[in-house]
Structure formats: C-alpha cells, structure tokens
Design a protein around this motif. Sequence first.
Motif, PDB file in Angstrom:
ATOM      1  N   PHE A 482       0.828  -1.205   0.000  1.00  0.00           N
ATOM      2  CA  PHE A 482       0.000   0.000   0.000  1.00  0.00           C
ATOM      3  C   PHE A 482       0.860   1.252   0.000  1.00  0.00           C
ATOM      4  CE2 PHE A 482      -2.601  -3.314   1.751  1.00  0.00           C
ATOM      5  CZ  PHE A 482      -3.869  -3.065   1.255  1.00  0.00           C
ATOM      6  N   GLU A 483       0.296   2.329  -0.528  1.00  0.00           N
ATOM      7  CA  GLU A 483       0.886   3.646  -0.369  1.00  0.00           C
ATOM      8  C   GLU A 483      -0.168   4.576   0.205  1.00  0.00           C
ATOM      9  OE1 GLU A 483       0.157   5.605  -4.801  1.00  0.00           O
ATOM     10  OE2 GLU A 483       2.156   4.960  -4.244  1.00  0.00           O
ATOM     11  N   ILE A 484       0.253   5.758   0.623  1.00  0.00           N
ATOM     12  CA  ILE A 484      -0.648   6.703   1.269  1.00  0.00           C
ATOM     13  C   ILE A 484      -1.397   7.506   0.211  1.00  0.00           C
ATOM     14  CG2 ILE A 484      -0.766   8.633   2.880  1.00  0.00           C
ATOM     15  CD1 ILE A 484       1.946   7.607   3.980  1.00  0.00           C
ATOM     16  N   GLN A 485      -2.693   7.590   0.350  1.00  0.00           N
ATOM     17  CA  GLN A 485      -3.495   8.356  -0.593  1.00  0.00           C
ATOM     18  C   GLN A 485      -3.765   9.739  -0.011  1.00  0.00           C
ATOM     19  OE1 GLN A 485      -7.473   6.932  -1.312  1.00  0.00           O
ATOM     20  NE2 GLN A 485      -7.495   7.725  -3.394  1.00  0.00           N
ATOM     21  N   GLN A 486      -3.082  10.744  -0.550  1.00  0.00           N
ATOM     22  CA  GLN A 486      -3.289  12.112  -0.118  1.00  0.00           C
ATOM     23  C   GLN A 486      -2.799  13.031  -1.224  1.00  0.00           C
ATOM     24  OE1 GLN A 486      -0.724  12.006   3.442  1.00  0.00           O
ATOM     25  NE2 GLN A 486       0.596  13.476   2.408  1.00  0.00           N
ATOM     26  N   SER A 487      -3.126  14.295  -1.130  1.00  0.00           N
ATOM     27  CA  SER A 487      -2.834  15.215  -2.224  1.00  0.00           C
ATOM     28  C   SER A 487      -1.349  15.552  -2.330  1.00  0.00           C
ATOM     29  CB  SER A 487      -3.640  16.512  -2.052  1.00  0.00           C
ATOM     30  OG  SER A 487      -3.333  17.105  -0.784  1.00  0.00           O
ATOM     31  N   GLY A 488      -0.638  15.626  -1.220  1.00  0.00           N
ATOM     32  CA  GLY A 488       0.771  16.000  -1.255  1.00  0.00           C
ATOM     33  C   GLY A 488       1.685  14.807  -1.434  1.00  0.00           C
ATOM     34  N   LEU A 489       2.969  15.007  -1.081  1.00  0.00           N
ATOM     35  CA  LEU A 489       3.952  13.941  -1.194  1.00  0.00           C
ATOM     36  C   LEU A 489       3.898  13.054   0.036  1.00  0.00           C
ATOM     37  CD1 LEU A 489       6.999  15.990  -2.500  1.00  0.00           C
ATOM     38  CD2 LEU A 489       5.394  14.620  -3.836  1.00  0.00           C
ATOM     39  N   ALA A 490       4.096  11.770  -0.174  1.00  0.00           N
ATOM     40  CA  ALA A 490       4.082  10.839   0.951  1.00  0.00           C
ATOM     41  C   ALA A 490       4.818   9.576   0.561  1.00  0.00           C
ATOM     42  CB  ALA A 490       2.645  10.518   1.375  1.00  0.00           C
ATOM     43  N   ASN A 491       5.294   8.839   1.575  1.00  0.00           N
ATOM     44  CA  ASN A 491       5.957   7.560   1.362  1.00  0.00           C
ATOM     45  C   ASN A 491       4.950   6.441   1.189  1.00  0.00           C
ATOM     46  OD1 ASN A 491       8.128   8.910   3.644  1.00  0.00           O
ATOM     47  ND2 ASN A 491       8.948   8.093   1.736  1.00  0.00           N
ATOM     48  N   GLY A 492       5.457   5.324   0.664  1.00  0.00           N
ATOM     49  CA  GLY A 492       4.738   4.076   0.806  1.00  0.00           C
ATOM     50  C   GLY A 492       4.856   3.593   2.240  1.00  0.00           C
ATOM     51  N   ILE A 493       4.014   2.641   2.613  1.00  0.00           N
ATOM     52  CA  ILE A 493       4.021   2.141   3.997  1.00  0.00           C
ATOM     53  C   ILE A 493       5.395   1.593   4.378  1.00  0.00           C
ATOM     54  CG2 ILE A 493       3.006   0.451   5.560  1.00  0.00           C
ATOM     55  CD1 ILE A 493       1.122   2.679   4.881  1.00  0.00           C
ATOM     56  N   PHE A 494       5.988   0.779   3.508  1.00  0.00           N
ATOM     57  CA  PHE A 494       7.266   0.142   3.808  1.00  0.00           C
ATOM     58  C   PHE A 494       8.355   1.188   4.054  1.00  0.00           C
ATOM     59  CE2 PHE A 494      11.077  -2.167   1.819  1.00  0.00           C
ATOM     60  CZ  PHE A 494      11.476  -2.689   3.030  1.00  0.00           C
ATOM     61  N   MET A 495       8.475   2.162   3.157  1.00  0.00           N
ATOM     62  CA  MET A 495       9.543   3.147   3.287  1.00  0.00           C
ATOM     63  C   MET A 495       9.309   4.079   4.468  1.00  0.00           C
ATOM     64  SD  MET A 495      12.457   4.099   2.248  1.00  0.00           S
ATOM     65  CE  MET A 495      12.507   2.984   0.835  1.00  0.00           C
ATOM     66  N   LYS A 496       8.045   4.332   4.812  1.00  0.00           N
ATOM     67  CA  LYS A 496       7.746   5.192   5.954  1.00  0.00           C
ATOM     68  C   LYS A 496       8.422   4.669   7.212  1.00  0.00           C
ATOM     69  CE  LYS A 496       5.865   8.252   8.607  1.00  0.00           C
ATOM     70  NZ  LYS A 496       6.368   9.637   8.595  1.00  0.00           N
ATOM     71  N   PHE A 497       8.418   3.348   7.387  1.00  0.00           N
ATOM     72  CA  PHE A 497       9.031   2.756   8.581  1.00  0.00           C
ATOM     73  C   PHE A 497      10.511   2.428   8.359  1.00  0.00           C
ATOM     74  CE2 PHE A 497       4.488   1.859   9.073  1.00  0.00           C
ATOM     75  CZ  PHE A 497       4.277   2.341  10.355  1.00  0.00           C
ATOM     76  N   LEU A 498      10.883   2.045   7.128  1.00  0.00           N
ATOM     77  CA  LEU A 498      12.276   1.672   6.863  1.00  0.00           C
ATOM     78  C   LEU A 498      13.220   2.852   7.068  1.00  0.00           C
ATOM     79  CD1 LEU A 498      14.374  -0.378   5.780  1.00  0.00           C
ATOM     80  CD2 LEU A 498      13.838   0.427   3.477  1.00  0.00           C
ATOM     81  N   LYS A 499      12.841   4.046   6.617  1.00  0.00           N
ATOM     82  CA  LYS A 499      13.759   5.186   6.676  1.00  0.00           C
ATOM     83  C   LYS A 499      14.079   5.599   8.113  1.00  0.00           C
ATOM     84  CE  LYS A 499      10.284   8.877   6.353  1.00  0.00           C
ATOM     85  NZ  LYS A 499       9.772   9.993   5.528  1.00  0.00           N
ATOM     86  N   GLU A 500      13.191   5.254   9.051  1.00  0.00           N
ATOM     87  CA  GLU A 500      13.442   5.605  10.448  1.00  0.00           C
ATOM     88  C   GLU A 500      14.571   4.779  11.058  1.00  0.00           C
ATOM     89  OE1 GLU A 500      11.997   8.154  11.688  1.00  0.00           O
ATOM     90  OE2 GLU A 500      10.654   8.438   9.980  1.00  0.00           O
TER      91      GLU A 500
END
Length: 807
Positions: A482-500
């Motif tokens: 999954f990826e985030i559905q929103q108007s601006g820029l956002a990560n996919g679910i995996f990268m959101k947690f991996l980059k931390e």
Amino acid sequence: MAGSLPADGPLPINRLAEPLLRKLSDVLDRAAAGKGWRDLAQLAGSHGGVRLSSLELEQCSLEVLVAEGSPSRSLLQLMGERGCTVLELTKLLQALEHTEALQCLNIPGIKVVVEPESRAALSGQTVKLSCWAAGYPHLHYQWFKQKKEVPHGNTPELVFSQVNTDDAGIYICRVNSESSYVFSRWVQLDVCDLQGAYHGDSLDLPENKIHICIHPQPQNLMVGEMLVLQCEAIGIPIPQYQWFRNGSPLTNGDKKSYMISSVNTEHQGIYWCHVYNDKDNQESKKVDIAIGGKPVAVECTEEDLSGLGGHDLQDQSAERQFAVDKVALLMGNMSYCNHPKLKAPLVDVYELTNLLRQLDFKVVSLLDLTEPEMRNAVDEFLLLLDKGVYGLLYYAGHGYENYGNSFMVPIDAPNPYRAANCLCVQNILKLMQEKETGLNVFLLDMCRKRNEYDNTVLILDALKVTANIVFGYATCQGAEAFEIQQSGLANGIFMKFLKERLLEDKKITVLLDGVAEDMGKCHLTKGKQALEIRSSLSEKRALTDPIQQTATSAESMARNLQWAKAHELPESMCLQFKCAVQIQLGFAAEFSNVMIIYLRIVNKPPEITVCKAYVMDFPLDLDIDPKEANKGTPEETGSYLLSKDLPKHCLYTRISSLQKLKEDLTFTVCLHYEYAGVDDVLDERKVVNIGKPLIARLRIHQGFGKNSCFQSCCFAHSPGPGAAKFCPPLPNCPSHSYAGFCQPSPAHSGNALQPAGCHCRMTPNRLLAWQSMWPYPNQSNIPVETTDETDELESNFSGSLRLSHPQ
C-alpha cells in the motif's frame, strides 16, 4: 489526398490544405536546434526575401502559451501572406536539410535497397561491405567507422583488400542526395587473427559457409581454478555462439568465450560450441573438462578442537565486517502506460538515495523505466559489483510473484503482462552471485499476489549456497502493498518505517526485524500488509559496515569510473550576449535520470529596460512540453524535492527520462530585451551543448549493457539507423549531485571526457590512464541532507489507504 501538392503553378503557402499545414507546423515545432521555426524565419529573411520583425517573431513564440498554439503555424501564415510559395519553402527546407519537413511536402526520398551485412573474417582475407540505394536526383555515399569517416569510403562498396584486426569495428553508410539523406543499418566487422598460422585467402571459403578457426581445448583443473573455453569462427552473416555441456545448453553461454571463475566437480563433462547464423551452422570439437577434487574432510585430533570453544566463537562473531565497496540500484516506476499510476516511488527513491549516500553507497536512482531500460540498468549495476562488494537493489512499483519467483513490472508492460514483459528478481540474484559479492540485499516494495494471466514456469539455474543473501519484502507472499493516498507527497508504507531505522548500526536482518515490528504496531495495516524477511546471512553484516580496500585494483578503478559516468553533471556556465547581458545556467540532479536546469539574468546594461530569458528547443527524445518549462518555482515543473536546495529567483526546467537521450543534450537560450525609448523587442539566441548528463552517458536505451567495455565487445544486434547531419548515430560503448552557480567560465565543453571508441581490452594501465582524466567522486560520496516533511502517520492518512501496486 489532403497532403498532396498540385503540379501546376507556384502555390502560396497559406493555400496548402489545412491538415498538411498542421502536420508541417507540428514537425517544425518539434525540430531540434538548427532546424526549428526560428531557423526557417531567419533563412527566409536572409535568402528568401521574406523579412519578419522582432515583434512578429515574438508573437509567434508566444503561441506556445496558448492551448493548441503553434509558433510554426503562425510563421507559415505570415510567410504565406508575404507571398512565399511552396517551391520557395521547399528550397528553404532543403537548405536547412530538414528531411522530415520535406517529406511532408512529398519531396522525393532515398531508399536503401541493399543493406550491408555483419560478418566475421580471417586476417588477410578480402572483405567487401555493400550498400546500394535508389533515389533522386544524384546519390552520394559515405562510410563511417563509428563516428569517423572512412578514408576513400565514398562508393557503394567498401573493400578491404587484406583485412586486419585494426579494421574490426562497427560500420554504417550514409547516402545523400541534394535534398535528403538516409543511413544504412549498423553492421559489425569481426577479424580473427591466427597470428600467421595461414593466410586468410588460402581458405577460399564460400560466403554462405561458417568456418571455425579456433576450437576449445581439453583441460584438467582442480576445484577452485578458472575454466576458460574459446571458440572463434568466420562467416556471413556474423556467426553466433551457444556453448553446451553434456548435451545441454549453458546459461550465459552465448559468447565466443565461456568462463567459470571457480570450478567444482559439478562442472566437469564434455563441452562444445554450436556456431550458427541464418545460412549455416557448425559444431566445434568436443572436449573433456576434468575436475580434480579436494579433500572433503580435515583430519584433526581432540586437542586441535579444544581451541574452538564457545567464547572464541562469540568473539569471532562480534568482529567488525568490512565491504570492499557498496553500490545500490534504486528503481521507482510510477507513470505506467497501461496500469494505474503510482505516487509514492518518487519520494521513496529520493529519500532512500539520501540515506544510502550517508552510508557511503554509490547509488544509481532511476524513475520510470521501460523493460529494455530496466534490463540495461541492471546490466550496468552488475558492472559495479565485484568480490566483496555490498550490492543493494530497491524496487518500488507494480509487481507480482509466481511459483516463488518475484517479477518487477516496467512502465511499458502490456495489459495483461507476463514473465516475458517483466524482470525476474531471482535471475538478478543469480547474476549477482557470479560476482562473488560480500552481501546481496533486495528491498522489494511491490505486491506479491499471483498473476492469474501468467502460467509461465521459469526454470532458472540453481542459486549458489551462500550465506550473504537478504530479502526484505514490503508485504507477505500472496498479499498487496500500500501507499498513502493524499494530495501532497508521501511515502509508501514500507519506506515510511524503513527510513526511520536504515542508519542504525545493526545487522541488516536485525534492522529489518525492527521495521517489521514497527509496521506491526500500525493498526491501519494489520491484516493487510506485513514485512517478510528471507535471509541466508550467517555473518554480522550491516549496511553501516565501513569500506576497506587493501589496494587500488583495476576492478576498483573500473567500478569508480562506471559509477562516475552515470553521475556527471554539467558545470555551471555564464553566457555572454552581444547586448552585454549575462545569463547564468546551473544544473542539479534530482535522480540519476532527472535533472533541473535553472537560469537567471545576472547582469544587464542600464539602458536595457525590459529583459527576459528562457530555454527551449530540447531534443525530441526527452518529450518536454514547452508549457511546463521555464517556471518561476521548481514545484511548477513537477520538482517537489529539491526546491529548498535550489537558488531562488530563477526560471526552472525539469528534464526527466535522461536515459532516453540518444545524442548530446542541446538546447537554446533565448533572450528578449528592449532599450529605453525604443518600441521594438530585440532577441538573441545561443545554442548550448552540455553533452550527456548523468545516466545518459551510459546509453542504456540502446540495449548494449551486456556488451559494455568491462565485459565484452561482441555486439549481438546492430542498432537501427539514425539521422545526423555530419556523423552517424554512435552505438553504445562504454551526485545525487548538485552543480550550483559558480564563477563564469569563458568556455564550456559540455563533457569532461567523451571516449572516442570502445576500450575493450581494459588493462590496469589503460584504466589508470583513463582514470587520471576522469574526475569521479571519492569513495565517501557526498552526504545530502534528507528531507522529511511528512506528518505523523496516524494523522496523515487515517482511513485513506489505497493499493499502490495492484496486480
């Protein structure tokens, strides 16, 4: 027929049929520098007697800002109103050598009726390459070897009375008439030199027969030694090769030489080579390769084992590991032609690039690749790998998994797609293993559901049993990502947690375990997406392991050179116009195949009251919409990630898909200005050539990755003809950087180095000589400040998940 011309009397341009005018205008709008509508207007004024004022030209140029507007259509209308006829327009287009526009007017063309053929010959033989064409009025021929004209090669037949190894190479013939020109297809001439064993002419072979000059030889080897088998043949067309062992074809056995770097007992057997073309086939001698074994057990006493206690093993496991080098290939596919488009790969690839650079990885980051481009990018990535090197491959895009094999989907994949349209990850791993890498990491941010349209069962060679493989799947087998559905820029679910966690100094599997735990705490993805880790890693290897090279080897220099080629930005430059206005151009890399050009006026005389500048006339390969160029902010061009790093108060143009660039990147800088008290708008233009920036230097669009200078020089296929005025199109041969405004330089060459030919036998001395001319970044790379303006996960996308990589 709407596009045909009447045979009687001179016809004014504006009386041409409207469909023909639209077609002709479109061709002129898309023309490269030197053949565009401005060049036509200038030529019409100097030679055709149709003079247009600066204001009229300005009005034509402003048509690009109007929906369906066309500067060329406006120009043709003005020329027609001034009495310019179709015959006069034809002469002007002939002077510009604008073949495509002339074809719109049904100007007689040229057709190659006999194409030259690739061939392999023996040193000393007489060799003839033939190209015959039909056309009007008079035809002239010119042969080229790569980009250089062949002396006395101005006849339809290029004859080598006694061919030698210096004559080997890639050839093409250009056929010219007074109004147009065409190129033949590329052909390859191979020359086999037997060092005086016998003279080539004494063979007296029929042209449609293959003759094997060099046969493989039997060998007795020990386990761990290198096996090299050679076979070389001559014939027309150029022969192809396939190696066999015990009757079965060998994977990657389609070259003259077959090599195994380290043999074991399973490699022994009967080998031979099948040599063939579309007219004949032959088999080499069958040879026996014997492999002598080594002891499978070591005799020792109980006393010898006493020193292998648990404490020692624990200390050994805690030792710090080192990498010979660290390289990464990051691919993000978003703009699919036949499937749902994605958003997250843009941010995911960008942020992962920045993080890996902080860990001293040499990173190649690419967006939106077709199938051939993906395959060739992987080939170039493999050139960066070597024994002890850490290799990381990250992919974000559509994907699927069948029968245990994972497939990455290119942006041009048909609907439905199958294995033949995609890249198999396991096959890439097999190729990485052959490089004896120290660590192989695959991070796959894609769906892993089964593809019901694909029943292909790939039979791949068994992977080697190594303890250095790690797979991090963004989701479990049979599930979606999954990826985030929103108007601006956002990560996919995996990268959101991996980059931390990516910068943590932990064993890679431990790091991924932490990512999996973090993802498991997100209630929005429970039951939908969970990280899956597969690993055979037995040592404590981490992405933070330092790089340690004991010596500067030829392989290390070749790797640095290959990486540097893909990350060379043009230097900032200052353009001085006749009116004393100075304009500076700067360049920044958003990805390895995406570049930002920014422009600003840095000096103008006080008597000039109005002054504007912009860039235009980009190559057709890049498909740049003029309405999306020369914007006041990077965001307006589609560049959201570099805006805070770029200088302010400029005009910005985003150049994407640089991997498609076939020739040097050439564009025009236009300057419009007015003097105080003068109503006329004056204009000046300068053509700028910045060479091949970033990934364009590797020419991955041509499909020659497997034949890079660092592997082989056997061109299995010849590229199609091109269209260049003086030189033929050249076949391939072989930071997340930023180039800001710097001191103006009086001249700018565009390329730091453009190899004149294919450096095929890459000896250490040649590499040292080449490296001395090449300013590549040092091993530590350039850390780039990371950007993370995404708010907290819960508040940003609660209840707004959507499938990012559906099947």
